[in-house]
Design a protein around this motif. Sequence first.
Motif, PDB file in Angstrom:
ATOM      1  N   VAL A  25       0.746  -1.136   0.049  1.00 56.88           N
ATOM      2  CA  VAL A  25      -0.012  -0.176   0.080  1.00 56.88           C
ATOM      3  C   VAL A  25       0.793   1.340   0.094  1.00 56.88           C
ATOM      4  N   ASN A  26       1.871   1.093   0.712  1.00 58.82           N
ATOM      5  CA  ASN A  26       2.808   2.353   0.739  1.00 58.82           C
ATOM      6  C   ASN A  26       3.648   2.772  -0.457  1.00 58.82           C
ATOM      7  N   VAL A  27       3.915   1.613  -1.240  1.00 60.36           N
ATOM      8  CA  VAL A  27       4.655   1.814  -2.336  1.00 60.36           C
ATOM      9  C   VAL A  27       3.923   2.287  -3.613  1.00 60.36           C
ATOM     10  N   CYS A  28       2.637   1.554  -3.660  1.00 59.64           N
ATOM     11  CA  CYS A  28       1.961   2.007  -4.810  1.00 59.64           C
ATOM     12  C   CYS A  28       1.799   3.197  -5.228  1.00 59.64           C
ATOM     13  N   PRO A  29       2.176   3.603  -6.477  1.00 58.84           N
ATOM     14  CA  PRO A  29       2.379   5.081  -6.918  1.00 58.84           C
ATOM     15  C   PRO A  29       0.862   5.632  -7.346  1.00 58.84           C
TER      16      PRO A  29
ATOM     17  N   ILE B 174      -1.390   0.027 -12.466  1.00 57.88           N
ATOM     18  CA  ILE B 174      -0.939   0.273 -13.776  1.00 57.88           C
ATOM     19  C   ILE B 174       0.256  -0.892 -14.071  1.00 57.88           C
ATOM     20  N   GLY B 175       0.401  -1.663 -13.330  1.00 60.56           N
ATOM     21  CA  GLY B 175       1.451  -3.071 -13.465  1.00 60.56           C
ATOM     22  C   GLY B 175       2.736  -2.761 -13.323  1.00 60.56           C
ATOM     23  N   CYS B 176       3.143  -1.813 -12.505  1.00 53.12           N
ATOM     24  CA  CYS B 176       4.578  -1.435 -12.461  1.00 53.12           C
ATOM     25  C   CYS B 176       5.349  -2.636 -11.672  1.00 53.12           C
ATOM     26  N   LYS B 177       4.591  -3.526 -11.000  1.00 53.78           N
ATOM     27  CA  LYS B 177       5.147  -4.655 -10.204  1.00 53.78           C
ATOM     28  C   LYS B 177       6.048  -4.173  -8.773  1.00 53.78           C
ATOM     29  N   TYR B 178       5.965  -2.662  -8.617  1.00 52.97           N
ATOM     30  CA  TYR B 178       6.603  -2.476  -7.286  1.00 52.97           C
ATOM     31  C   TYR B 178       6.189  -3.241  -6.023  1.00 52.97           C
TER      32      TYR B 178
ATOM     33  N   ILE C  36       5.239  -6.200  -6.033  1.00 47.29           N
ATOM     34  CA  ILE C  36       5.618  -7.516  -6.145  1.00 47.29           C
ATOM     35  C   ILE C  36       7.139  -7.275  -5.363  1.00 47.29           C
ATOM     36  N   VAL C  37       7.824  -6.467  -5.601  1.00 47.41           N
ATOM     37  CA  VAL C  37       9.205  -6.371  -5.076  1.00 47.41           C
ATOM     38  C   VAL C  37       9.118  -6.206  -3.503  1.00 47.41           C
ATOM     39  N   ALA C  38       8.261  -5.141  -3.304  1.00 47.97           N
ATOM     40  CA  ALA C  38       8.003  -4.770  -1.808  1.00 47.97           C
ATOM     41  C   ALA C  38       7.492  -5.601  -0.820  1.00 47.97           C
ATOM     42  N   CYS C  39       6.751  -6.516  -1.408  1.00 47.12           N
ATOM     43  CA  CYS C  39       5.908  -7.295  -0.441  1.00 47.12           C
ATOM     44  C   CYS C  39       6.899  -8.592   0.304  1.00 47.12           C
TER      45      CYS C  39
ATOM     46  N   THR D 175       2.009 -11.558  -3.691  1.00 45.50           N
ATOM     47  CA  THR D 175       1.630 -10.552  -4.725  1.00 45.50           C
ATOM     48  C   THR D 175       2.070 -11.106  -6.076  1.00 45.50           C
TER      49      THR D 175
END
Lengths: 244, 411
Positions: free
Chosen positions: A125-129, A149-153, A155-158, A163
């Motif tokens: 939630v924090n990283v989603c732009p 938007i499918g930036c996948k941030y 997935i990296v952050a979890c 995810t």
Amino acid sequence: MKRRDFIKGVIGLIFAFQMSKAICKENEKKSESSFVMVIDINKCIGCGNCVIACKTENEVPLDIPLARTWIEGYSVEERIPTFESKVQKIVMNTDKNPFLDADWKYPKTFFVPKLCNHCANAPCVNVCPVYARFYTKEGVVLVDKETCIGCKYCIVACPYGATFLHPEQKVTDKCTFCYHRIKDGLEPACVLVCPTGARVFGDVNDEGSEVHKLIKENKVTVLKPEEGTFPRVLYIGLDSYIVE
Amino acid sequence: MEISSKNLKKAEIAIIFALTLLVLVGVFGIIQIHTKPVIPIEPYESALNTPWKLLVALYVFFVVSTTGLCIIAALGEVFGVRDLEPVVKDVLLMALVTILVGLLTIGLEIERVERGVFAMLGHTNPKSIMFWMIMFYLLYFIFLIGEMWFYFREDLILQAKTSKGIKRLIAKIILLGKLNGNKEIDKEFAKKIGFVEVVTAVMATSNLGALFAVNYLPLWHDPLTPIYILLTGIVSGSALAIVGILSVGFLRGIDEEKMKAIQFLKLLLVFSLIVMIFFIIWRFLIKIYPTSNEVSILSISLFFSKFLLNFWFFEIIVGIIVPLILLVLSSSVNRIFIAGLFVLVGIFVSRINFVIGGQILKEISGGSVTYGIHPFEIMAASGFIALAILLYYIGYKLLPMGVKHEEKRFY
């Protein structure tokens, strides 16, 4: 009325209004439901019903190695429980039971069902732009698939790997605690099909609920507490020195 | 070292053909990436695989380089480093090309980029570092165009008045039909925008570093990561400037003024490479110091196992040691060019090591993260690199890059 008194009065009114709003909000918060899932490791038999039910309920293709919930099988050589215990781990497919395998040799074996932890301080939630991830008032973390938007941030952050990128929808996907079901008072699909009752879902604020009772009577742990994410998925009987 | 005009033309045609072909290969790669799921995510734990791969590394390479180039341009234009003045135009053009291709790379890597426009207008998360990074890069892009417009206006007016055909048309379009202006005011405007732009670029790139640093992954989670990224930006920016200016110089000849600038860039590159060595040594030494935790030590073990060749050979030997030896021991133009090329290769591989390596260290429940660069990604990446070179070439052809001061009699 003097100008000074008028200003004082206005400030006083604004202050009183803000205070009353804060108190109302606090009361509202107290009366809200707070959903959690309690998983009893001792009861899980690794049948995989939850995985299939979840995929069917939430339109995740059955034939791809992606799921909102999955089961990990562990086999541990445990003479003295330490961080250095030899561990064999497998992420289970529903058609493959490692316990029938000759290589699966260590004496202590158990299953750990995993899913999105619906963290109270969720990194995704924090990283989603674009605010495509948000908390509901019950604390469930949801994905707005129309906004992602499918930036996948995320997935990296979890930290839990819960995810994934939905191969057909091209947006990220994860467990929602079957929000479309629970808001109508139904149970999540995985809880419904669990034959041993290893997964229990409910409102932790409701003193009559089963989860409230389980948390009260058992020692519960969470995954990766050091991450400071405050998960809403709680485990009973989890060997935290083995499972991360 | 000039080539005869006939051979030059032949070489140019061959290069354009090869680059266009590579761009087409890149288009094919991108289409394949998005139509066929080339990111095999298995098993159930999706994050066991790396969600950010080669194209994200390439994006980081481009946008961090653009910051370095912007800093170099600002040194020459805003902060009055006279030696760099003759190459400001070249460097600005390179900065424009790298930010353009960088944004295009990430735009085509993101799955649903079309939603970004609407999302950014109203549905944004100010807590997200990615949001700020995108905002600052977009702002930087706008400022860069503004700065270039004012900086090039004098020469564009000259081009519009003296050139023929497409060059004249382009100049007129860029000038929006206005063929007069005040040289002093233009210069002042370009300077002011340049100052704001360099601040924006630094903010954008430090945000990019923070975007990685906020994740609890041992290779990334470090307060120095944003500064490190910024420093590598100066390294790759000066290397790119050297390679770009000398490539044109080899084909068309290079004057003394530009050679002075090259010598200054060489100094800047040597200095930033030396600082980078200290950065790398201390980042790693602190992680393997006996009081460090297991997770930190893990980040080092990666460079002795899976990334042994990538790190030690490409990043350290090719990217730092060989160029340093070449630059320190010799002032020959060819060696400076080769050193620049080596640094670029090293920096590009270091981006891969950083982006993909960081994710590999995301250990989930004892599982090992798999990684692998798909051929389609390599195709797409080659396409983007070719596009950057092609755009630089086109920009050089169409913009008034070679106008000398004494020729500006029409202004």
